[in-house]
Design an enzyme around this catalytic site. Structure first.
Site, PDB file in Angstrom:
ATOM      1  N   CYS A  69       0.838  -1.210   0.000  1.00  0.00           N
ATOM      2  CA  CYS A  69       0.000   0.000   0.000  1.00  0.00           C
ATOM      3  C   CYS A  69       0.874   1.263   0.000  1.00  0.00           C
ATOM      4  O   CYS A  69       1.849   1.355   0.742  1.00  0.00           O
ATOM      5  CB  CYS A  69      -0.924  -0.010   1.218  1.00  0.00           C
ATOM      6  N   CYS A  73       0.134   5.049   6.933  1.00  0.00           N
ATOM      7  CA  CYS A  73      -0.525   4.861   8.231  1.00  0.00           C
ATOM      8  C   CYS A  73       0.470   4.205   9.203  1.00  0.00           C
ATOM      9  O   CYS A  73       0.938   3.083   8.943  1.00  0.00           O
ATOM     10  CB  CYS A  73      -1.779   4.014   8.072  1.00  0.00           C
ATOM     11  N   CYS A  76       0.285   0.443  10.332  1.00  0.00           N
ATOM     12  CA  CYS A  76      -0.141  -0.602   9.396  1.00  0.00           C
ATOM     13  C   CYS A  76       1.000  -1.431   8.801  1.00  0.00           C
ATOM     14  O   CYS A  76       1.901  -0.908   8.136  1.00  0.00           O
ATOM     15  CB  CYS A  76      -0.954   0.018   8.270  1.00  0.00           C
ATOM     16  N   CYS A 113     -16.198  -9.872   5.887  1.00  0.00           N
ATOM     17  CA  CYS A 113     -15.595  -8.568   5.593  1.00  0.00           C
ATOM     18  C   CYS A 113     -14.364  -8.746   4.700  1.00  0.00           C
ATOM     19  O   CYS A 113     -13.445  -9.497   5.061  1.00  0.00           O
ATOM     20  CB  CYS A 113     -15.152  -7.873   6.877  1.00  0.00           C
ATOM     21  N   CYS A 144     -19.373  -6.981   3.857  1.00  0.00           N
ATOM     22  CA  CYS A 144     -18.717  -5.740   4.276  1.00  0.00           C
ATOM     23  C   CYS A 144     -17.417  -5.637   3.478  1.00  0.00           C
ATOM     24  O   CYS A 144     -16.779  -6.661   3.204  1.00  0.00           O
ATOM     25  CB  CYS A 144     -18.422  -5.817   5.775  1.00  0.00           C
ATOM     26  N   CYS A 204     -19.695   1.447   8.542  1.00  0.00           N
ATOM     27  CA  CYS A 204     -18.902   0.811   9.597  1.00  0.00           C
ATOM     28  C   CYS A 204     -17.684   1.708   9.794  1.00  0.00           C
ATOM     29  O   CYS A 204     -16.827   1.805   8.911  1.00  0.00           O
ATOM     30  CB  CYS A 204     -18.483  -0.594   9.161  1.00  0.00           C
ATOM     31  N   ARG A 276     -17.909  -3.033  17.853  1.00  0.00           N
ATOM     32  CA  ARG A 276     -17.113  -4.200  17.454  1.00  0.00           C
ATOM     33  C   ARG A 276     -15.785  -4.233  18.202  1.00  0.00           C
ATOM     34  O   ARG A 276     -14.960  -3.335  18.081  1.00  0.00           O
ATOM     35  CB  ARG A 276     -16.851  -4.161  15.948  1.00  0.00           C
TER      36      ARG A 276
HETATM   37  N1  SAM Z   1      -6.700   0.240   3.093  1.00  0.00           N
HETATM   38  C1  SAM Z   1      -7.992   0.497   3.558  1.00  0.00           C
HETATM   39  C2  SAM Z   1      -8.058   1.666   4.508  1.00  0.00           C
HETATM   40  O1  SAM Z   1      -7.080   2.016   5.113  1.00  0.00           O
HETATM   41  O2  SAM Z   1      -9.167   2.215   4.666  1.00  0.00           O
HETATM   42  C3  SAM Z   1      -8.661  -0.700   4.194  1.00  0.00           C
HETATM   43  C4  SAM Z   1      -7.883  -1.637   5.083  1.00  0.00           C
HETATM   44  S1  SAM Z   1      -7.218  -0.966   6.597  1.00  0.00           S
HETATM   45  C5  SAM Z   1      -6.125  -2.218   7.091  1.00  0.00           C
HETATM   46  C6  SAM Z   1      -8.586  -0.982   7.715  1.00  0.00           C
HETATM   47  C7  SAM Z   1      -8.366  -0.494   9.104  1.00  0.00           C
HETATM   48  O3  SAM Z   1      -7.669  -1.475   9.856  1.00  0.00           O
HETATM   49  C8  SAM Z   1      -7.561   0.761   9.332  1.00  0.00           C
HETATM   50  O4  SAM Z   1      -8.290   1.920   9.093  1.00  0.00           O
HETATM   51  C9  SAM Z   1      -7.193   0.639  10.791  1.00  0.00           C
HETATM   52  O5  SAM Z   1      -8.171   1.271  11.584  1.00  0.00           O
HETATM   53  C10 SAM Z   1      -7.186  -0.870  11.039  1.00  0.00           C
HETATM   54  N2  SAM Z   1      -5.816  -1.347  11.317  1.00  0.00           N
HETATM   55  C11 SAM Z   1      -4.818  -1.502  10.434  1.00  0.00           C
HETATM   56  N3  SAM Z   1      -3.698  -1.932  11.043  1.00  0.00           N
HETATM   57  C12 SAM Z   1      -3.990  -2.057  12.352  1.00  0.00           C
HETATM   58  C13 SAM Z   1      -3.234  -2.454  13.484  1.00  0.00           C
HETATM   59  N4  SAM Z   1      -1.943  -2.767  13.402  1.00  0.00           N
HETATM   60  N5  SAM Z   1      -3.853  -2.485  14.688  1.00  0.00           N
HETATM   61  C14 SAM Z   1      -5.158  -2.137  14.800  1.00  0.00           C
HETATM   62  N6  SAM Z   1      -5.915  -1.756  13.741  1.00  0.00           N
HETATM   63  C15 SAM Z   1      -5.344  -1.705  12.541  1.00  0.00           C
HETATM   64 FE1  SF4 Z   2      -2.863   1.214   3.342  1.00  0.00          FE
HETATM   65 FE2  SF4 Z   2      -2.780   0.101   5.721  1.00  0.00          FE
HETATM   66 FE3  SF4 Z   2      -3.293   2.686   5.514  1.00  0.00          FE
HETATM   67 FE4  SF4 Z   2      -5.142   0.895   4.666  1.00  0.00          FE
HETATM   68  S1  SF4 Z   2      -4.432   1.198   6.753  1.00  0.00           S
HETATM   69  S2  SF4 Z   2      -4.459   2.744   3.601  1.00  0.00           S
HETATM   70  S3  SF4 Z   2      -3.779  -0.723   3.942  1.00  0.00           S
HETATM   71  S4  SF4 Z   2      -1.369   1.657   4.932  1.00  0.00           S
END
Ligand code: SAM
Ligand code: SF4
Ligand code: DTB
Length: 342
Positions: A69, A73, A76, A113, A144, A204, A276
Site C-alpha cells: 500500500c 498509516c 499498518c 468482511c 462488508c 462501519c 465491534r
Molecule cells: N486500506 C484500507 C483503509 O485504510 O481504509 C482498508 C484496510 S485498513 C487495514 C482498515 C483499518 O484497519 C484501518 O483503518 C485501521 O483502523 C485498522 N488497522 C490496520 N492496522 C492495524 C493495526 N496494526 N492495529 C489495529 N488496527 C489496525
Molecule cells: Fe494502506 Fe494500511 Fe493505511 Fe489501509 S491502513 S491505507 S492498507 S497503509
C-alpha cells in the site's frame, strides 16, 4: 458476625447525560472520568435497552489484496514503505474468496468482511470486488468491504452488487491524526463516509486506541463518530496490534481498563450501533474481553487471522462464548437481499 446494617449505595447522580442527541467532547470526557463501575453500569443499561445483552455478531475478515500500500498509516503492516515482512500480493481469485466465505459460514459467521490494502480502488479492481460481493451475498452472508477512499460513483456500484456495510475508519481524533498519517486528510475520510451513506450502504466506522493518544483524544475520536448524522451502524474499536517495522511499534500499550472504558463510552454515545471488539483481542485475554462484552461490545472478528496478524482461533472463541452463556446473532437474507434478525 457484625451487627452493622448493610448500606445500599444507589447509582450516583448523573454527571453526563445517559443519552444525548449531540455529544460535546466535555460530556464524553465526563463519561470516561466516571468511576469504572458506574460507567459499566450505564453502558449495560444502554446496551440492554437496545440489544439482547448475551448476543454477539461473528464477522470473519479476509484480506483480498494484501500489502504494497502506498499510504503511510503509522500502525499498518501493509504499508509498502515499512519493512514488516508482509509481501505484496495480487487480488485473490474469486474462488479463493468464496472458499473462505463458505468456511466462515460453516463455522457460524454471519458477516464476511473483505479488506484491501489500497489507498483507493481502481475501477477495474472494483469490478472484481463487486463480483465477490454478489457471490458472497448469494451464500447467505452479510457483506462488508474496506477498500480505502471511494471516488464518484464507486459506492453506488458496490450498493448495486449488494454490499451491506462499508468499513472506513476515522482512526483517531483530528488533533492526533497528523501524528499517525500524512498521506490522506481527515476530511477525505469524512467525504468517503458521506459517499457511502448517500449510496444507501450502512456505515462501519471506528478507530484505533493505544497509539499514544490521550484520554481527551480518545474522547475526541468518539465525539467525531457519535456526531456523524446519523452515527455509524457499526463501530470497530481496535486496540493497536503492534507490528515490528511500523513507526508505532514500541508505543506504550493502553491500560486494558482504559480500553474497556472506551468500549463503554462508544456504547453509551451510539446506543444502537454494533460496537465491534476488533483488533487486539489475542493480546487481551479472556477477562478483558469479558469486560468489553459487559461494556456493550457485541461483535467480534471470528477466525484465526485478521488481515495480516493473528486473532484468537475459532475453538477458543467458541469456548469463551460458551463459558459466558453468549450466543451468536442469527440472520436471514431474503430474495431481495434484505437482512432480518432471527
Ligand atoms: N486500506 C484500507 C483503509 O485504510 O481504509 C482498508 C484496510 S485498513 C487495514 C482498515 C483499518 O484497519 C484501518 O483503518 C485501521 O483502523 C485498522 N488497522 C490496520 N492496522 C492495524 C493495526 N496494526 N492495529 C489495529 N488496527 C489496525
Ligand atoms: Fe494502506 Fe494500511 Fe493505511 Fe489501509 S491502513 S491505507 S492498507 S497503509
Ligand atoms: C477494522 O476496523 N479492523 C479490521 C477491519 N476494520 C478491516 C482490521 C484490523 C487489522 C489489524 C492488522 C492486520 O491484521 O493487518
Amino acid at each position: 458476625m457484625s451487627s452493622q446494617p448493610m448500606t445500599f449505595h444507589p447509582a450516583p447522580a448523573a454527571v453526563a447525560p445517559i443519552v444525548a442527541d449531540k455529544w460535546s467532547v466535555e460530556d464524553i470526557v465526563a463519561l470516561f472520568n466516571l468511576p469504572f463501575n458506574d460507567l459499566l453500569y450505564r453502558a449495560q443499561q444502554v446496551h440492554r435497552e437496545n440489544f439482547d445483552a448475551n448476543e454477539v455478531e461473528l464477522a470473519t475478515l479476509l484480506s483480498i489484496k494484501t500489502g504494497g500500500c502506498p499510504e503511510d498509516c503509522g500502525y499498518c503492516p501493509q504499508a509498502a514503505r515499512y519493512d514488516t515482512g508482509v509481501t505484496a500480493q495480487k487480488i485473490l481469485p474469486l474462488e479463493t474468496v468464496l472458499d473462505a466465505a463458505r468456511k466462515a459460514k460453516e463455522h457460524g459467521a454471519t458477516r464476511f468482511c473483505m479488506g484491501a490494502a489500497w489507498r483507493e480502488p481502481k475501477d477495474r479492481d472494483l469490478e472484481h470486488v463487486e463480483e465477490m460481493v454478489r457471490e458472497v451475498k448469494a451464500l447467505g452472508l452479510e457483506t462488508c468491504a474496506t477498500l480505502g477512499m471511494l471516488g464518484e460513483g464507486q459506492a453506488e456500484k458496490l450498493k448495486q452488487a449488494g454490499l451491506d456495510y462499508y468499513n472506513h475508519n476515522l482512526d483517531t481524533a483530528p488533533e492526533f491524526y497528523g501524528n499517525v498519517i500524512s498521506t490522506r486528510e481527515y476530511q477525505q475520510r469524512i467525504d468517503t463516509l458521506g459517499r457511502v451513506r448517500d449510496a444507501g450502504i450502512k456505515v462501519c466506522c471506528g478507530g484505533i486506541v493505544g497509539m499514544g493518544e490521550t484520554r481527551l483524544q480518545r474522547a475526541g475520536l468518539i465525539a467525531q463518530l457519535c456526531n456523524l448524522d446519523p452515527y455509524p451502524e457499526s463501530v470497530p474499536v481496535n486496540n493497536l496490534v503492534q507490528v515490528e517495522g511500523t513507526p508505532l511499534h514500541g508505543t506504550d500499550p493502553i491500560d486494558p481498563l482504559e480500553f474497556v472504558r472506551t468500549v463503554a463510552v462508544a456504547r453509551i454515545t451510539m446506543p444502537k450501533a454494533r460496537v465491534r471488539l476488533s483488533a487486539g483481542r489475542r493480546q487481551m485475554g479472556e477477562a478483558v474481553q469479558t469486560l468489553c462484552f459487559l461494556a456493550g461490545a457485541n461483535s467480534i472478528f471470528y477466525g484465526d487471522k485478521l488481515l495480516t496478524t493473528g486473532n484468537p482461533d475459532v475453538e477458543q472463541d467458541q469456548a469463551l462464548l460458551e463459558k459466558l452463556g453468549m450466543h451468536s446473532r442469527g440472520i436471514a437474507i431474503d430474495a431481495r437481499c434484505e437482512v432480518t434478525e432471527q
